[in-house]
Design an enzyme around this catalytic site. Structure first.
Site, PDB file in Angstrom:
ATOM      1  N   GLY A  30       0.848  -1.207   0.000  1.00 42.75           N
ATOM      2  CA  GLY A  30       0.000   0.000   0.000  1.00 42.75           C
ATOM      3  C   GLY A  30       0.871   1.239   0.000  1.00 42.75           C
ATOM      4  CG  LEU A  31      -0.592   4.800  -2.062  1.00 45.65           C
ATOM      5  CD1 LEU A  31      -1.788   5.748  -2.125  1.00 45.65           C
ATOM      6  CD2 LEU A  31       0.496   5.246  -3.038  1.00 45.65           C
ATOM      7  CB  SER A  32       4.280   6.318   1.932  1.00 47.91           C
ATOM      8  OG  SER A  32       4.777   6.886   3.110  1.00 47.91           O
ATOM      9  N   GLY A  33       1.874   5.744   4.284  1.00 45.07           N
ATOM     10  CA  GLY A  33       0.819   6.365   5.087  1.00 45.07           C
ATOM     11  C   GLY A  33      -0.514   5.635   5.035  1.00 45.07           C
ATOM     12  N   GLY A  35      -1.115   2.674   6.255  1.00 45.20           N
ATOM     13  CA  GLY A  35      -1.357   2.005   7.543  1.00 45.20           C
ATOM     14  C   GLY A  35      -0.650   0.677   7.716  1.00 45.20           C
ATOM     15  CE  LYS A  36       3.433   0.156   3.254  1.00 48.38           C
ATOM     16  NZ  LYS A  36       2.863   1.523   3.098  1.00 48.38           N
ATOM     17  CB  SER A 104       5.739  -4.349  -2.505  1.00 47.31           C
ATOM     18  OG  SER A 104       4.738  -4.461  -1.524  1.00 47.31           O
TER      19      SER A 104
HETATM   20  P1  ADP Z   1       2.565   3.063   6.327  1.00 46.02           P
HETATM   21  O1  ADP Z   1       3.327   2.086   7.164  1.00 46.02           O
HETATM   22  O2  ADP Z   1       1.637   2.400   5.357  1.00 46.02           O
HETATM   23  O3  ADP Z   1       3.463   4.067   5.669  1.00 46.02           O
HETATM   24  P2  ADP Z   1       1.726   4.141   8.880  1.00 46.02           P
HETATM   25  O4  ADP Z   1       1.208   2.936   9.588  1.00 46.02           O
HETATM   26  O5  ADP Z   1       3.090   4.620   9.206  1.00 46.02           O
HETATM   27  O6  ADP Z   1       1.586   3.892   7.292  1.00 46.02           O
HETATM   28  O7  ADP Z   1       0.704   5.354   9.075  1.00 46.02           O
HETATM   29  C1  ADP Z   1      -0.694   5.200   8.936  1.00 46.02           C
HETATM   30  C2  ADP Z   1      -1.433   6.308   9.675  1.00 46.02           C
HETATM   31  O8  ADP Z   1      -2.829   6.148   9.454  1.00 46.02           O
HETATM   32  C3  ADP Z   1      -1.202   6.247  11.174  1.00 46.02           C
HETATM   33  O9  ADP Z   1      -1.118   7.559  11.683  1.00 46.02           O
HETATM   34  C4  ADP Z   1      -2.468   5.545  11.701  1.00 46.02           C
HETATM   35  O10 ADP Z   1      -2.805   5.910  13.009  1.00 46.02           O
HETATM   36  C5  ADP Z   1      -3.522   6.055  10.698  1.00 46.02           C
HETATM   37  N1  ADP Z   1      -4.685   5.165  10.543  1.00 46.02           N
HETATM   38  C6  ADP Z   1      -5.981   5.545  10.588  1.00 46.02           C
HETATM   39  N2  ADP Z   1      -6.815   4.499  10.438  1.00 46.02           N
HETATM   40  C7  ADP Z   1      -6.025   3.413  10.279  1.00 46.02           C
HETATM   41  C8  ADP Z   1      -6.295   2.019  10.090  1.00 46.02           C
HETATM   42  N3  ADP Z   1      -7.529   1.529  10.034  1.00 46.02           N
HETATM   43  N4  ADP Z   1      -5.252   1.180   9.979  1.00 46.02           N
HETATM   44  C9  ADP Z   1      -3.974   1.662  10.020  1.00 46.02           C
HETATM   45  N5  ADP Z   1      -3.645   2.955  10.197  1.00 46.02           N
HETATM   46  C10 ADP Z   1      -4.668   3.830  10.324  1.00 46.02           C
END
Ligand code: ADP
Length: 199
Positions: A30-33, A35-36, A104
């Site tokens: 998934g995209l950056s941000g 929620g991974k 990815s």
């Molecule tokens: P990634 O690892 O994909 O770059 P992050 O996990 O670092 O993303 O950040 C995701 C952001 O979105 C966090 O601030 C998290 O609290 C928020 N968020 C909101 N809803 C969700 C959800 N259902 N699952 C995961 N993250 C979520």
């Protein structure tokens, strides 16, 4: 890496029996941000609480160590994933469940990971959120920098993200809370990582 490569005379199955679990690679894309990492950490904690033995692999960590020589060209992104997939194969061979948090971005890159890890162990989870929301969250400030041209080849901005064609699971972090998406993934994953004797 197939079993045929490995010198070890103790099979994956023997190790899975020892750990009382079925080794799988949970692959979050998934995209950056999107929620991974948030979900990966929550899933790791919940599986560990239930006595599973897990290794979390996260993009940022891997790029600080194993893959610190790689950048973000298509070639380097492919090499990044190839190495991570080989590491997954080793963990799986030790009976260990992995949780992978990597953008990815392309079907080809995810297919490469699937081929190295093996279709029977690879579970593709699409952590889905629209670019506009990821950009608004801008957890690490990367989108801001990418829009300023300070970071090049940033996925979603000046580098493509192809949505998975047939993911095993889609987690919509736009409309669901972390607790909701965690229970969705737990419900899906649990029967797959539990060890069931075949006799
Ligand atoms: P990634 O690892 O994909 O770059 P992050 O996990 O670092 O993303 O950040 C995701 C952001 O979105 C966090 O601030 C998290 O609290 C928020 N968020 C909101 N809803 C969700 C959800 N259902 N699952 C995961 N993250 C979520």
């Amino acid at each position: 890496m197939g079993d045929s490569y490995l010198t070890s005379k103790i099979s994956q199955c023997q190790k899975e029996i020892r750990l009382n679990q079925s080794a799988k690679s949970i692959w979050m894309t998934g995209l950056s941000g999107a929620g991974k990492t948030t979900l990966g950490l929550a899933l790791e904690k919940e599986l560990f609480r239930r006595n599973f033995f897990i290794q979390l692999l996260d993009g940022d960590d891997v790029r600080l160590g194993l893959n610190k020589d790689l950048a973000y060209s298509e070639e380097d992104r492919t090499e990044n994933i190839r190495r991570i997939a080989e590491v997954n194969a080793l963990f799986n061979h030790s009976g260990i469940i992995t949780i992978n948090c990597f953008i990815s971005p392309t079907n080809a890159i995810r297919q490469l990971a699937r081929t190295i890890i093996g279709s029977d162990k690879f579970i593709e989870v699409f952590v889905k959120a629209p670019l506009s929301l990821c950009e608004k969250r801008d957890v690490k400030g990367f989108y801001f920098k990418a829009r300023q041209g300070l970071i090049k080849e940033f996925t979603g901005i000046d580098s493509p993200f192809e949505e998975p064609e047939h993911p095993d699971l889609i987690l919509d972090t736009d409309t669901c809370t972390v607790a909701e998406t965690l229970s969705q993934i737990m419900y899906f994953i649990l029967p797959k990582v539990q060890y069931y004797p075949t006799i």
